[in-house]
Scaffold this active site. Structure first.
Site, PDB file in Angstrom:
ATOM      1  NE  ARG A  35     -65.347 -18.239  22.076  1.00  0.00           N
ATOM      2  CZ  ARG A  35     -65.303 -17.194  21.197  1.00  0.00           C
ATOM      3  NH1 ARG A  35     -64.312 -16.984  20.096  1.00  0.00           N
ATOM      4  NH2 ARG A  35     -66.581 -16.399  21.150  1.00  0.00           N
ATOM      5  CE  LYS A 200     -71.081   0.549  13.384  1.00  0.00           C
ATOM      6  NZ  LYS A 200     -70.674   0.236  12.252  1.00  0.00           N
ATOM      7  N   GLY A 353     -69.692 -12.985  23.643  1.00  0.00           N
ATOM      8  CA  GLY A 353     -68.930 -12.135  22.966  1.00  0.00           C
ATOM      9  C   GLY A 353     -68.334 -10.863  24.094  1.00  0.00           C
ATOM     10  N   GLY A 377     -72.562 -13.880  18.711  1.00  0.00           N
ATOM     11  CA  GLY A 377     -73.163 -13.974  17.567  1.00  0.00           C
ATOM     12  C   GLY A 377     -74.202 -14.953  17.488  1.00  0.00           C
TER      13      GLY A 377
END
Length: 396
Positions: A35, A200, A353, A377
């Site tokens: 990053r 999930k 991510g 996100g």
């Protein structure tokens, strides 16, 4: 979207830059500086323009309190090494140290404010509180450049509110992210495939609903695949299962069939009796998962199927690993997807991510992918079709 060029001559101007330096640390040392590297083009452009560069960033979740464990000191050190120039770290966010540090800057120099999340107003849900902090930021700068893609989906003081107070523009990283992700979602070259993984299905309900209207092929792997398999009537043993989502998933399966979207699910899985790196692994078909075993990766036949279908697509977006890639025994599914994207003749976007982390951990050359997002996100919300506040505020 406004770009740095729209800000005019920046020589001697104080330019506030929101970067995303939320890097992983171990024993106070940065374990992945991706990053920070991603921020270099924008910071270099501003330094070369003779601006006085004031960087704002966060690290972890200090919950509005000063916590030395989340200090940006390691980031300031690494940024200085990468940009080959000293980076001065203020001791606070907008206090006396921040003001003095900015005041001392010369043209072409960089200062870094301390972790913006040390101030509870940064992430406040109350507009007035965020606005108050944004006004304090604005006193430190003459212009604002938004370059932290990992936070543009948040309505936060250093991302959203500040952009309304100063002449503002997108940085090179944010511009590249938006262009790449929109190319993969708004008008993709077809066949258009989307690979979704992760634990999930509930984390990606909105994404799946949106992509069923856009994609030609939808690949489902990772822990979320077991809710799909259960919706098809399979027993999934001790695998991760969200029973309350089975009816929703049945609806998705029906909608995919109705719209002619090819829904590609695992046909075999790698199972183990427990979630552990050294757990004894075996391969079973999805209709033979033992009651005392849990699925931790897609199996070899699934890998072949996924790779073949990915390779013949012209645009592919990938978000989420196919298994527990941190454990070598359960990394092959994620590796197969990365390999197919790396070697394929398509426009490939990896949605930040865990997917981006997996690519690096598994040793792939990042340049073989069209784009690797720095924001999990934010990229997920773009795939979902949502408006990102930190982007909307930069658009004319």
């Amino acid at each position: 979207m406004r770009t740095i060029e729209t800000l005019g001559d920046l020589r001697s101007k104080r330019v506030l830059v929101r970067s995303d330096f939320n890097v992983p640390l171990k024993d106070g040392k940065i374990t992945d500086d991706g990053r920070i590297r991603a921020a270099l083009p924008t910071l270099t452009r501003l330094v070369e323009a003779g601006a006085k560069v004031v960087v704002m960033a966060h690290l972890g979740r200090p919950k509005g309190k000063v916590d030395p464990a989340f200090s940006l000191a390691p980031v300031a050190k690494r940024l200085g090494e990468l940009i080959d120039a000293p980076v001065t770290l203020a001791k606070d966010v907008v206090g006396e140290s921040a003001k003095a540090t900015v005041e001392a800057l010369k043209d072409g120099e960089i200062a870094l404010l301390e972790n913006v999340r040390y101030d509870a107003r940064e992430t406040s849900k109350v507009d007035e509180e965020r606005g108050e902090l944004a006004a304090a930021y604005a006193e430190l700068g003459d212009a604002f450049v938004s370059d932290g893609f990992g936070v543009v989906h948040r309505k936060q003081a250093s991302v959203y509110d500040i952009a309304k107070l100063l002449p503002s523009a997108s940085g090179l990283l944010v511009l590249k992210e938006i262009e790449s992700l929109r190319k993969a979602t708004d008008n993709p070259e077809r066949p258009y495939g989307v690979v979704l993984g992760g634990s999930k299905v509930s984390d990606k309900l909105g994404v799946i609903a949106n992509l069923l209207k856009k994609a030609d092929r939808l690949f489902i792997g990772g822990g979320m695949a077991f809710t799909f398999l259960a919706a098809q009537g399979h027993s999934v043993g001790k695998s991760l299962l969200e029973e309350e989502q089975i009816d929703t998933v049945k609806g998705y399966i029906a909608e995919a069939a109705e719209r002619g979207v090819e829904l590609i699910l695992p046909i075999d899985v790698v199972v183990a009796p427990e979630f552990a790196a050294d757990a004894p692994a075996s391969v079973v078909t999805v209709d033979q998962i033992p009651a005392d075993q849990m699925g931790l990766d897609i199996g070899p036949e699934s890998r072949k199927l996924f790779a073949e279908k990915i390779s013949s697509a012209k645009t592919v977006a990938w978000n989420g690993p196919m298994g527990v890639f941190e454990f070598p025994a359960f990394a092959e599914g994620t590796k197969a997807v990365a390999k197919a994207l790396s070697e394929g003749d398509m426009f490939s976007v990896i949605g930040g991510g865990d997917s981006a982390a997996a690519v690096r951990l598994l040793g792939f050359d990042e340049s073989t992918f069209s784009h690797i997002s720095t924001g999990g996100g934010a990229s997920l919300e773009l795939l979902e079709g949502k408006v990102l506040p930190g982007i909307a505020v930069l658009e004319d």
